[in-house]
Design an enzyme around this catalytic site. Sequence first.
Site, PDB file in Angstrom:
ATOM      1  N   GLY A  92      -6.785   3.665  15.367  1.00  0.00           N
ATOM      2  CA  GLY A  92      -5.748   3.984  14.400  1.00  0.00           C
ATOM      3  C   GLY A  92      -5.198   5.367  14.702  1.00  0.00           C
ATOM      4  O   GLY A  92      -5.598   6.015  15.671  1.00  0.00           O
ATOM      5  N   ASP A 110     -10.561   1.189  -3.867  1.00  0.00           N
ATOM      6  CA  ASP A 110      -9.525   1.385  -2.850  1.00  0.00           C
ATOM      7  C   ASP A 110      -8.924   2.784  -3.002  1.00  0.00           C
ATOM      8  O   ASP A 110      -9.654   3.759  -3.144  1.00  0.00           O
ATOM      9  CB  ASP A 110      -8.479   0.278  -2.992  1.00  0.00           C
ATOM     10  CG  ASP A 110      -7.731  -0.001  -1.697  1.00  0.00           C
ATOM     11  OD1 ASP A 110      -7.271   0.955  -1.050  1.00  0.00           O
ATOM     12  OD2 ASP A 110      -7.585  -1.183  -1.329  1.00  0.00           O
ATOM     13  N   SER A 111      -7.606   2.892  -3.032  1.00  0.00           N
ATOM     14  CA  SER A 111      -6.950   4.198  -3.079  1.00  0.00           C
ATOM     15  C   SER A 111      -7.144   4.878  -4.437  1.00  0.00           C
ATOM     16  O   SER A 111      -7.452   4.219  -5.435  1.00  0.00           O
ATOM     17  CB  SER A 111      -5.453   4.037  -2.804  1.00  0.00           C
ATOM     18  OG  SER A 111      -5.238   3.537  -1.497  1.00  0.00           O
ATOM     19  N   ASN A 126     -12.096   5.334   2.147  1.00  0.00           N
ATOM     20  CA  ASN A 126     -10.813   4.716   1.814  1.00  0.00           C
ATOM     21  C   ASN A 126      -9.879   5.687   1.107  1.00  0.00           C
ATOM     22  O   ASN A 126      -9.133   6.419   1.721  1.00  0.00           O
ATOM     23  CB  ASN A 126     -11.075   3.463   0.962  1.00  0.00           C
ATOM     24  CG  ASN A 126      -9.869   2.564   0.859  1.00  0.00           C
ATOM     25  OD1 ASN A 126      -8.737   3.022   0.863  1.00  0.00           O
ATOM     26  ND2 ASN A 126     -10.102   1.267   0.761  1.00  0.00           N
ATOM     27  N   ASP A 172      -6.842   5.783   7.250  1.00  0.00           N
ATOM     28  CA  ASP A 172      -6.473   4.892   6.145  1.00  0.00           C
ATOM     29  C   ASP A 172      -5.640   5.585   5.069  1.00  0.00           C
ATOM     30  O   ASP A 172      -4.731   4.992   4.519  1.00  0.00           O
ATOM     31  CB  ASP A 172      -7.735   4.306   5.514  1.00  0.00           C
ATOM     32  CG  ASP A 172      -7.426   3.350   4.388  1.00  0.00           C
ATOM     33  OD1 ASP A 172      -7.116   2.175   4.680  1.00  0.00           O
ATOM     34  OD2 ASP A 172      -7.481   3.762   3.214  1.00  0.00           O
ATOM     35  N   GLU A 231       0.851  -1.194   0.000  1.00  0.00           N
ATOM     36  CA  GLU A 231       0.000   0.000   0.000  1.00  0.00           C
ATOM     37  C   GLU A 231       0.890   1.248   0.000  1.00  0.00           C
ATOM     38  O   GLU A 231       2.106   1.152  -0.072  1.00  0.00           O
ATOM     39  CB  GLU A 231      -0.914   0.010   1.240  1.00  0.00           C
ATOM     40  CG  GLU A 231      -2.332  -0.497   0.998  1.00  0.00           C
ATOM     41  CD  GLU A 231      -3.237   0.571   0.388  1.00  0.00           C
ATOM     42  OE1 GLU A 231      -2.702   1.584  -0.119  1.00  0.00           O
ATOM     43  OE2 GLU A 231      -4.460   0.393   0.412  1.00  0.00           O
TER      44      GLU A 231
END
Length: 345
Positions: free
Chosen positions: A134, A255-256, A206, A159, A71
Amino acid sequence: MGGILIGKVALAALLLTGVCAVAQESDRALPALDLPEALRSAVPLPVSEADLPTVEAVEYFKVSDQALQLECPVFEPGGDLLFCEVFGGRVYRLTPDKKLSTVLGENELRPAGLEVHKNGRIYMAELGDFAAQGSVVSMDADGTNIEEIVPRSSGFLADDLVFDKQGGFYFTDFKGGSSRPDGGVYYVGPDGGEPVSILPNLRIANGIGLSADGKTLWVTELAGGKLHRVSLSDATTVAPFGDLITYTFTGAGPDSLRIDADGNVYVAMYGQARVLVFNPLGLPIGQYLLPGRDEGHNLRSTSMAIRPGTDEMLILTNDWDRGRGSTIFAVRALAKAAPSFAIDE
């Protein structure tokens, strides 16, 4: 007695012949699907996206024979690529001549997003316990001197993050699920302080990116399968009627994301071994596929980064339990990399 037995046998044979005939007739009458080869793929392209301009990526660098959850790709000012491995907490540096080194060894952080500040420090969004603790931390370029920016005690699952022109940053809160809109997007100003809610009630927020003019925030919703386009009046205010869902995804979640100099938006499709491309209005215009996807390989495509000053885009993925380890693939983006508010004056 024998005649009766023979008669019963004959009757049974006649009935069996009739049943077989009916079955054969039934088989002939039943309609059947004749799937084209493309839809027999392990991850067939949605019909609505199958005709988009498409190209297959090429291998750039094999990170490991192990299936590491890669990632966080981001380029440093000198051209080195930083990226991370989520579950072990490692941060890696890959030089332009493909020399790999470790910036931060195995640790208790669970990184999912990296950015580089103008002062050279690396900022990390990390998922902590993947439940409620987190954080966002920063560290020196060599991985030392780690400091909390948003502490774990704040209750966020950070994230991904992106800087703005003022030196503040937006980050996504990875909480929730398909039926639990518990996540969102938050902003932390250049002087720190409590995170300010920008976009609440998201189903696992995300990926996040900011347009070159700093006025449009793009966000993906992993469990909700949405692409959000958010117009900003200022750093912490959404413009009137400025929050739009421009696209709803099919299959595994988005996702990203990254944005190029022309405002095109690239979204990694986790579980589909591909990257979808959208124009500045959020309309799909193309896609990049990873090798082996039709056989179920390289499906865990998480993120990408465009090398500054070029249109070279690197895509991160891993093969999980299918034996091909962790790999970075390369393609040409539609435009050069957008300026980074973090490292460009």
